[in-house]
Design a protein around this motif. Structure first.
Motif, PDB file in Angstrom:
ATOM      1  N   MET A  39      46.187  64.848  37.915  1.00 41.72           N
ATOM      2  CA  MET A  39      46.743  65.471  39.123  1.00 41.72           C
ATOM      3  C   MET A  39      46.439  64.671  40.378  1.00 41.72           C
ATOM      4  O   MET A  39      47.221  64.688  41.322  1.00 41.72           O
ATOM      5  CB  MET A  39      46.211  66.898  39.255  1.00 41.72           C
ATOM      6  N   TYR A  40      45.306  64.007  40.415  1.00 43.73           N
ATOM      7  CA  TYR A  40      44.896  63.230  41.580  1.00 43.73           C
ATOM      8  C   TYR A  40      44.470  61.837  41.128  1.00 43.73           C
ATOM      9  O   TYR A  40      43.278  61.525  41.091  1.00 43.73           O
ATOM     10  CB  TYR A  40      43.728  63.914  42.311  1.00 43.73           C
ATOM     11  N   PRO A  41      45.439  60.967  40.787  1.00 49.23           N
ATOM     12  CA  PRO A  41      45.053  59.643  40.289  1.00 49.23           C
ATOM     13  C   PRO A  41      44.356  58.829  41.383  1.00 49.23           C
ATOM     14  O   PRO A  41      44.681  58.953  42.566  1.00 49.23           O
ATOM     15  CB  PRO A  41      46.382  59.007  39.892  1.00 49.23           C
ATOM     16  N   PRO A  42      43.396  58.006  40.998  1.00 48.36           N
ATOM     17  CA  PRO A  42      42.670  57.219  41.988  1.00 48.36           C
ATOM     18  C   PRO A  42      43.550  56.132  42.594  1.00 48.36           C
ATOM     19  O   PRO A  42      44.374  55.534  41.905  1.00 48.36           O
ATOM     20  CB  PRO A  42      41.520  56.609  41.189  1.00 48.36           C
ATOM     21  N   GLN A  43      43.375  55.919  43.875  1.00 44.59           N
ATOM     22  CA  GLN A  43      44.089  54.859  44.578  1.00 44.59           C
ATOM     23  C   GLN A  43      43.155  53.653  44.656  1.00 44.59           C
ATOM     24  O   GLN A  43      42.260  53.618  45.491  1.00 44.59           O
ATOM     25  CB  GLN A  43      44.491  55.322  45.973  1.00 44.59           C
ATOM     26  N   ILE A  44      43.352  52.698  43.781  1.00 48.10           N
ATOM     27  CA  ILE A  44      42.452  51.555  43.706  1.00 48.10           C
ATOM     28  C   ILE A  44      43.105  50.362  44.401  1.00 48.10           C
ATOM     29  O   ILE A  44      44.212  49.962  44.057  1.00 48.10           O
ATOM     30  CB  ILE A  44      42.133  51.192  42.244  1.00 48.10           C
ATOM     31  N   SER A  45      42.413  49.858  45.400  1.00 46.06           N
ATOM     32  CA  SER A  45      42.865  48.634  46.052  1.00 46.06           C
ATOM     33  C   SER A  45      41.714  47.641  45.970  1.00 46.06           C
ATOM     34  O   SER A  45      40.673  47.804  46.596  1.00 46.06           O
ATOM     35  CB  SER A  45      43.248  48.898  47.501  1.00 46.06           C
ATOM     36  N   VAL A  46      41.881  46.624  45.166  1.00 49.05           N
ATOM     37  CA  VAL A  46      40.824  45.664  44.911  1.00 49.05           C
ATOM     38  C   VAL A  46      41.002  44.473  45.850  1.00 49.05           C
ATOM     39  O   VAL A  46      42.045  43.845  45.875  1.00 49.05           O
ATOM     40  CB  VAL A  46      40.861  45.192  43.442  1.00 49.05           C
ATOM     41  N   ASP A  47      39.970  44.216  46.635  1.00 49.42           N
ATOM     42  CA  ASP A  47      39.965  43.048  47.499  1.00 49.42           C
ATOM     43  C   ASP A  47      38.924  42.089  46.944  1.00 49.42           C
ATOM     44  O   ASP A  47      37.721  42.349  47.006  1.00 49.42           O
ATOM     45  CB  ASP A  47      39.628  43.455  48.935  1.00 49.42           C
ATOM     46  N   LEU A  48      39.386  40.987  46.397  1.00 53.16           N
ATOM     47  CA  LEU A  48      38.521  40.049  45.693  1.00 53.16           C
ATOM     48  C   LEU A  48      37.459  39.449  46.610  1.00 53.16           C
ATOM     49  O   LEU A  48      36.325  39.226  46.189  1.00 53.16           O
ATOM     50  CB  LEU A  48      39.361  38.952  45.049  1.00 53.16           C
ATOM     51  N   VAL A  49      37.782  39.220  47.868  1.00 59.60           N
ATOM     52  CA  VAL A  49      36.818  38.630  48.808  1.00 59.60           C
ATOM     53  C   VAL A  49      35.626  39.569  49.007  1.00 59.60           C
ATOM     54  O   VAL A  49      34.472  39.134  49.000  1.00 59.60           O
ATOM     55  CB  VAL A  49      37.504  38.303  50.154  1.00 59.60           C
ATOM     56  N   ASP A  50      35.891  40.855  49.177  1.00 59.31           N
ATOM     57  CA  ASP A  50      34.802  41.824  49.347  1.00 59.31           C
ATOM     58  C   ASP A  50      33.897  41.870  48.124  1.00 59.31           C
ATOM     59  O   ASP A  50      32.669  41.924  48.244  1.00 59.31           O
ATOM     60  CB  ASP A  50      35.361  43.216  49.617  1.00 59.31           C
ATOM     61  N   ILE A  51      34.496  41.855  46.944  1.00 59.47           N
ATOM     62  CA  ILE A  51      33.696  41.900  45.715  1.00 59.47           C
ATOM     63  C   ILE A  51      32.825  40.652  45.607  1.00 59.47           C
ATOM     64  O   ILE A  51      31.632  40.740  45.268  1.00 59.47           O
ATOM     65  CB  ILE A  51      34.617  42.050  44.491  1.00 59.47           C
ATOM     66  N   LEU A  52      33.390  39.499  45.890  1.00 63.08           N
ATOM     67  CA  LEU A  52      32.612  38.260  45.817  1.00 63.08           C
ATOM     68  C   LEU A  52      31.484  38.235  46.844  1.00 63.08           C
ATOM     69  O   LEU A  52      30.378  37.768  46.552  1.00 63.08           O
ATOM     70  CB  LEU A  52      33.522  37.055  45.995  1.00 63.08           C
ATOM     71  N   LEU A  53      31.734  38.738  48.047  1.00 64.60           N
ATOM     72  CA  LEU A  53      30.682  38.778  49.060  1.00 64.60           C
ATOM     73  C   LEU A  53      29.543  39.709  48.646  1.00 64.60           C
ATOM     74  O   LEU A  53      28.370  39.381  48.838  1.00 64.60           O
ATOM     75  CB  LEU A  53      31.259  39.196  50.412  1.00 64.60           C
ATOM     76  N   PHE A  54      29.868  40.856  48.090  1.00 65.58           N
ATOM     77  CA  PHE A  54      28.824  41.769  47.623  1.00 65.58           C
ATOM     78  C   PHE A  54      28.058  41.168  46.456  1.00 65.58           C
ATOM     79  O   PHE A  54      26.840  41.353  46.346  1.00 65.58           O
ATOM     80  CB  PHE A  54      29.403  43.128  47.237  1.00 65.58           C
ATOM     81  N   LEU A  55      28.733  40.449  45.569  1.00 65.28           N
ATOM     82  CA  LEU A  55      28.031  39.782  44.473  1.00 65.28           C
ATOM     83  C   LEU A  55      27.078  38.716  44.993  1.00 65.28           C
ATOM     84  O   LEU A  55      25.945  38.602  44.507  1.00 65.28           O
ATOM     85  CB  LEU A  55      29.036  39.167  43.503  1.00 65.28           C
ATOM     86  N   CYS A  56      27.512  37.943  45.975  1.00 66.46           N
ATOM     87  CA  CYS A  56      26.630  36.938  46.571  1.00 66.46           C
ATOM     88  C   CYS A  56      25.419  37.597  47.220  1.00 66.46           C
ATOM     89  O   CYS A  56      24.284  37.123  47.080  1.00 66.46           O
ATOM     90  CB  CYS A  56      27.393  36.106  47.601  1.00 66.46           C
ATOM     91  N   LEU A  57      25.644  38.695  47.926  1.00 64.99           N
ATOM     92  CA  LEU A  57      24.542  39.425  48.548  1.00 64.99           C
ATOM     93  C   LEU A  57      23.577  39.972  47.500  1.00 64.99           C
ATOM     94  O   LEU A  57      22.357  39.879  47.646  1.00 64.99           O
ATOM     95  CB  LEU A  57      25.084  40.561  49.416  1.00 64.99           C
ATOM     96  N   ALA A  58      24.124  40.503  46.404  1.00 61.47           N
ATOM     97  CA  ALA A  58      23.276  41.040  45.338  1.00 61.47           C
ATOM     98  C   ALA A  58      22.457  39.928  44.682  1.00 61.47           C
ATOM     99  O   ALA A  58      21.275  40.124  44.384  1.00 61.47           O
ATOM    100  CB  ALA A  58      24.135  41.762  44.305  1.00 61.47           C
ATOM    101  N   ILE A  68      21.823  47.710  47.718  1.00 63.94           N
ATOM    102  CA  ILE A  68      23.058  46.924  47.657  1.00 63.94           C
ATOM    103  C   ILE A  68      24.079  47.637  46.783  1.00 63.94           C
ATOM    104  O   ILE A  68      25.252  47.735  47.129  1.00 63.94           O
ATOM    105  CB  ILE A  68      22.770  45.501  47.129  1.00 63.94           C
ATOM    106  N   SER A  69      23.625  48.155  45.654  1.00 65.80           N
ATOM    107  CA  SER A  69      24.530  48.899  44.770  1.00 65.80           C
ATOM    108  C   SER A  69      25.081  50.135  45.472  1.00 65.80           C
ATOM    109  O   SER A  69      26.258  50.472  45.320  1.00 65.80           O
ATOM    110  CB  SER A  69      23.808  49.304  43.491  1.00 65.80           C
ATOM    111  N   LEU A  70      24.250  50.809  46.227  1.00 66.48           N
ATOM    112  CA  LEU A  70      24.699  51.990  46.966  1.00 66.48           C
ATOM    113  C   LEU A  70      25.766  51.621  47.982  1.00 66.48           C
ATOM    114  O   LEU A  70      26.769  52.324  48.140  1.00 66.48           O
ATOM    115  CB  LEU A  70      23.506  52.651  47.667  1.00 66.48           C
ATOM    116  N   ALA A  71      25.611  50.496  48.647  1.00 68.21           N
ATOM    117  CA  ALA A  71      26.595  50.049  49.632  1.00 68.21           C
ATOM    118  C   ALA A  71      27.916  49.699  48.953  1.00 68.21           C
ATOM    119  O   ALA A  71      29.002  49.943  49.496  1.00 68.21           O
ATOM    120  CB  ALA A  71      26.064  48.853  50.403  1.00 68.21           C
ATOM    121  N   VAL A  72      27.848  49.141  47.747  1.00 71.35           N
ATOM    122  CA  VAL A  72      29.077  48.761  47.042  1.00 71.35           C
ATOM    123  C   VAL A  72      29.864  49.999  46.630  1.00 71.35           C
ATOM    124  O   VAL A  72      31.081  50.056  46.799  1.00 71.35           O
ATOM    125  CB  VAL A  72      28.750  47.898  45.804  1.00 71.35           C
TER     126      VAL A  72
END
Length: 73
Positions: free
Chosen positions: A28-47, A68-72
């Motif tokens: 009934m309420y499908p998730p709206q997923i918008s993946v931004d690769l730059v954000d994911i890579l920056l969080f991985l570098c920070l982690a 860091i996980s909480l922020a992600v």
């Protein structure tokens, strides 16, 4: 104190309600997923940076990976 028969009943009800409710919510309420690769890579570098640099407090290493996980999420 809760009797074992009541505990079993509660678990059985949970096993009936939770999966169906989860499926209905997803349908009934499908998730709206918008993946931004730059954000994911920056969080991985920070982690990685945080994992590589522990703080020593009273001789015990402390990692801030949970924050860091909480922020992600």
């Amino acid at each position: 104190m809760v009797s074992t028969s009541k505990k079993k009943l509660i678990w059985a009800l949970w096993l009936l309600v939770f999966p169906v409710g989860l499926w209905l919510t997803y349908r009934m309420y499908p998730p709206q997923i918008s993946v931004d690769l730059v954000d994911i890579l920056l969080f991985l570098c920070l982690a990685f940076f945080v994992a590589a640099t522990p703080m020593l407090i009273n001789g015990a290493p402390i990692f801030l990976l949970q924050w860091i996980s909480l922020a992600v999420f």
